[in-house]
Design an enzyme around this catalytic site. Structure first.
Site, PDB file in Angstrom:
ATOM      1  N   CYS A 269       0.801  -1.239   0.000  1.00  0.00           N
ATOM      2  CA  CYS A 269       0.000   0.000   0.000  1.00  0.00           C
ATOM      3  C   CYS A 269       0.827   1.279   0.000  1.00  0.00           C
ATOM      4  O   CYS A 269       0.683   2.097  -0.906  1.00  0.00           O
ATOM      5  CB  CYS A 269      -0.933   0.009   1.203  1.00  0.00           C
ATOM      6  SG  CYS A 269      -2.281  -1.154   1.019  1.00  0.00           S
TER       7      CYS A 269
HETATM    8  C1  UDX Z   1      -0.823   0.013   5.564  1.00  0.00           C
HETATM    9  C2  UDX Z   1      -1.748   0.916   6.393  1.00  0.00           C
HETATM   10  O1  UDX Z   1      -1.306   0.907   7.761  1.00  0.00           O
HETATM   11  C3  UDX Z   1      -3.182   0.460   6.280  1.00  0.00           C
HETATM   12  O2  UDX Z   1      -4.032   1.363   6.983  1.00  0.00           O
HETATM   13  C4  UDX Z   1      -3.584   0.424   4.811  1.00  0.00           C
HETATM   14  O3  UDX Z   1      -4.908  -0.050   4.658  1.00  0.00           O
HETATM   15  C5  UDX Z   1      -2.619  -0.462   4.009  1.00  0.00           C
HETATM   16  O4  UDX Z   1      -1.276  -0.003   4.222  1.00  0.00           O
HETATM   17  P1  UDX Z   1       0.300  -2.411   5.843  1.00  0.00           P
HETATM   18  O5  UDX Z   1       0.955  -2.132   4.528  1.00  0.00           O
HETATM   19  O6  UDX Z   1      -0.356  -3.719   6.052  1.00  0.00           O
HETATM   20  O7  UDX Z   1      -0.843  -1.291   6.132  1.00  0.00           O
HETATM   21  O8  UDX Z   1       1.434  -2.251   6.951  1.00  0.00           O
HETATM   22  P2  UDX Z   1       1.852  -1.235   8.109  1.00  0.00           P
HETATM   23  O9  UDX Z   1       1.771  -1.947   9.399  1.00  0.00           O
HETATM   24  O10 UDX Z   1       1.149   0.060   7.992  1.00  0.00           O
HETATM   25  O11 UDX Z   1       3.409  -1.031   7.751  1.00  0.00           O
HETATM   26  C6  UDX Z   1       3.830  -0.457   6.515  1.00  0.00           C
HETATM   27  C7  UDX Z   1       5.332  -0.320   6.444  1.00  0.00           C
HETATM   28  O12 UDX Z   1       5.777   0.717   7.320  1.00  0.00           O
HETATM   29  C8  UDX Z   1       6.111  -1.573   6.838  1.00  0.00           C
HETATM   30  O13 UDX Z   1       7.183  -1.752   5.931  1.00  0.00           O
HETATM   31  C9  UDX Z   1       6.638  -1.243   8.245  1.00  0.00           C
HETATM   32  O14 UDX Z   1       7.832  -1.921   8.532  1.00  0.00           O
HETATM   33  C10 UDX Z   1       6.862   0.254   8.121  1.00  0.00           C
HETATM   34  N1  UDX Z   1       6.815   0.974   9.404  1.00  0.00           N
HETATM   35  C11 UDX Z   1       5.649   1.014  10.125  1.00  0.00           C
HETATM   36  C12 UDX Z   1       7.942   1.648   9.862  1.00  0.00           C
HETATM   37  O15 UDX Z   1       9.006   1.631   9.227  1.00  0.00           O
HETATM   38  N2  UDX Z   1       7.867   2.350  11.041  1.00  0.00           N
HETATM   39  C13 UDX Z   1       6.723   2.421  11.777  1.00  0.00           C
HETATM   40  O16 UDX Z   1       6.730   3.088  12.820  1.00  0.00           O
HETATM   41  C14 UDX Z   1       5.576   1.730  11.304  1.00  0.00           C
END
Ligand code: UDX
Length: 430
Positions: A269
């Site tokens: 996403c």
């Molecule tokens: C995301 C959105 O959170 C969600 O609302 C939407 O519908 C789809 O996209 P998702 O892709 O499943 O969800 O994962 P998420 O938990 O949001 O993490 C996304 C990325 O950000 C990951 O690579 C994670 O490692 C990274 N991340 C997350 C960070 O680097 N730091 C953080 O503090 C949080």
């Protein structure tokens, strides 16, 4: 309500099972016969905690799947949950959605009474009204706002907690332009909202609903990039970025979530959605500087991680263990994982890469068949000249003695997950 969902991917299957769970009759339409057979057999076609139980409970009762679009005629409303991938230049690719809309329009031509079509897929503003609605009108022979109504209901669920996120949302966003569509959406969501203890329901226009999804994901991705930018400054000063970020997270206007600095964001996403809204904004004459910067900072993090490695080890000819191939812990999904640019760069630099992930190895192997894969982190580390930690799987916090088996114990930590410090060269990215 009688609900049809077109598409049984990540979002479609979860939404279908959860709608059945809150008391609706649901039919899932998908062209993939294996997926349809799986749902009808009570098995989840994807791995997601709690999903299998829901499908097992409701399959054959209030949940069924079919390859035949005619099934939508027996329903009040159809949710389009088809993929909207990114084109090479970042623009959203609507081809799959258009094909689905055509089949759907043709199917509802023969339905008695009005039909509501709700876009669940992530689409750039005005897509539902300017692209999907005209297809539905043309294929069904019905007038928009009379025989066919459109709506937009963005989805915010995360991989790994999709069922829980869907059933306990922070908010529900319902976009519509006609009272008929608004009423239908309310009737669909009322039982879920009641069960979830009354989260806010945002009733808005269709294009606003489309934009809310991009604004939500763009903001979160930018929040992480801003945390990474700040953490990079901290690192240059030798300041503990974790202490800084956790302190600012205590300001309720900032909030402590999505402030974890590291090698950046990946997944299905954030990268696609931020690129798509940047491309769409440029198309309408606006240069979204903050969102562009969010991408730039994110692209730089893996490069900085390799810089940390080069401070200690020349990758040419070195054996480098890459710990974590999934885009985040708790999933086998490798789409836009930070491990991808890292492994590419390591291979280009002549490194001998050995990858390990508790879940995602086979998915990563499909992309990189030629690197070596280990069955455990210990095996990956044995004899390695360096280790890169790319995904914050909790098990990487407990490796301790495994680092003693490395040829040279250089640990470059992209997620601040390793706890050991003594007897190794520990190099955190931030
Ligand atoms: C995301 C959105 O959170 C969600 O609302 C939407 O519908 C789809 O996209 P998702 O892709 O499943 O969800 O994962 P998420 O938990 O949001 O993490 C996304 C990325 O950000 C990951 O690579 C994670 O490692 C990274 N991340 C997350 C960070 O680097 N730091 C953080 O503090 C949080």
């Amino acid at each position: 309500m009688d609900i049809s969902i077109v598409g049984s991917g990540y979002v479609g299957t979860t939404v279908a099972a959860c709608f059945a769970e809150v008391g609706h009759d649901v039919v899932n339409v998908d062209i993939d016969e294996d997926v349809v057979a799986s749902i009808n057999g009570g098995r989840a076609p994807i791995h997601e905690p709690g999903l299998e139980e829901l499908i097992e409970t409701h399959a054959g009762e209030s949940l069924r799947a079919t390859t035949d679009y005619a099934a939508v005629r027996d329903t009040d409303v159809t949710f389009l949950a088809l993929p909207t991938p990114a084109e090479d230049d970042g623009h959203i690719d609507l081809s799959i959605l258009k094909v689905g809309a055509r089949s759907l329009g043709a199917a509802i031509a023969e339905k008695d009474g009005a039909h509501v079509v709700v876009t669940k897929s992530t689409v750039v503003p005005t897509t539902t009204e300017d692209v999907i609605a005209p297809i539905l009108e043309a294929e069904s022979g019905r007038a928009l706002g009379e025989g066919v109504h459109v709506g937009m209901n963005p989805e915010f669920l995360r991989e790994g907690s999709a069922v829980e996120d869907f059933l306990s949302p922070d908010k529900v966003v319902l976009g519509s332009e006609t009272e008929y569509a608004a009423e239908t959406l309310r009737a669909v969501f009322d039982p879920l909202v009641e069960r979830a203890g009354g989260p806010p329901v945002v009733e808005t226009g269709v294009a606003e609903a489309e934009m809310i999804k991009y604004a939500n994901n763009g903001f979160l991705a930018a929040k992480i990039s801003l945390a990474n930018d700040i953490a990079n400054v901290c690192a240059e000063y030798g300041i503990d970025s974790e202490a800084v970020l956790s302190a600012i997270g205590l300001d309720h206007r900032i909030g402590s979530e999505f402030l974890e600095a590291g090698v950046g964001w990946g997944g299905s996403c954030f990268p696609k959605d931020v690129a798509a809204i940047v491309a769409a904004a440029r198309d309408v004459g606006y240069e979204p500087a903050m969102l562009e910067a969010a991408i730039e900072v994110n692209d730089r993090q893996p490069v900085r991680l390799l810089g940390r490695l080069r401070d200690h080890v020349d990758p040419d000819g070195a054996r480098v263990a890459v710990l974590g191939l999934a885009f985040k812990p708790g999933t086998g999904d490798v789409r836009n994982s930070r491990a991808i640019p890292l492994v590419e760069a390591l291979v280009d630099a002549g490194a001998d890469v050995v990858g390990y992930d508790p879940v995602a190895t086979e998915n990563f192997r499909a992309e990189f068949p030629d690197i070596e894969y280990a069955g455990s982190a210990e095996e990956a580390l044995a004899g390695a000249d360096a280790a890169l930690v790319v995904t914050d799987w909790p098990e990487f916090a407990e490796l301790d003695s495994a680092f003693d088996e490395m040829a040279t114990p250089v640990v470059v930590d992209g997620r601040r997950v390793v706890t050991r410090r003594d007897g190794i060269v520990y190099e955190p990215l931030v």
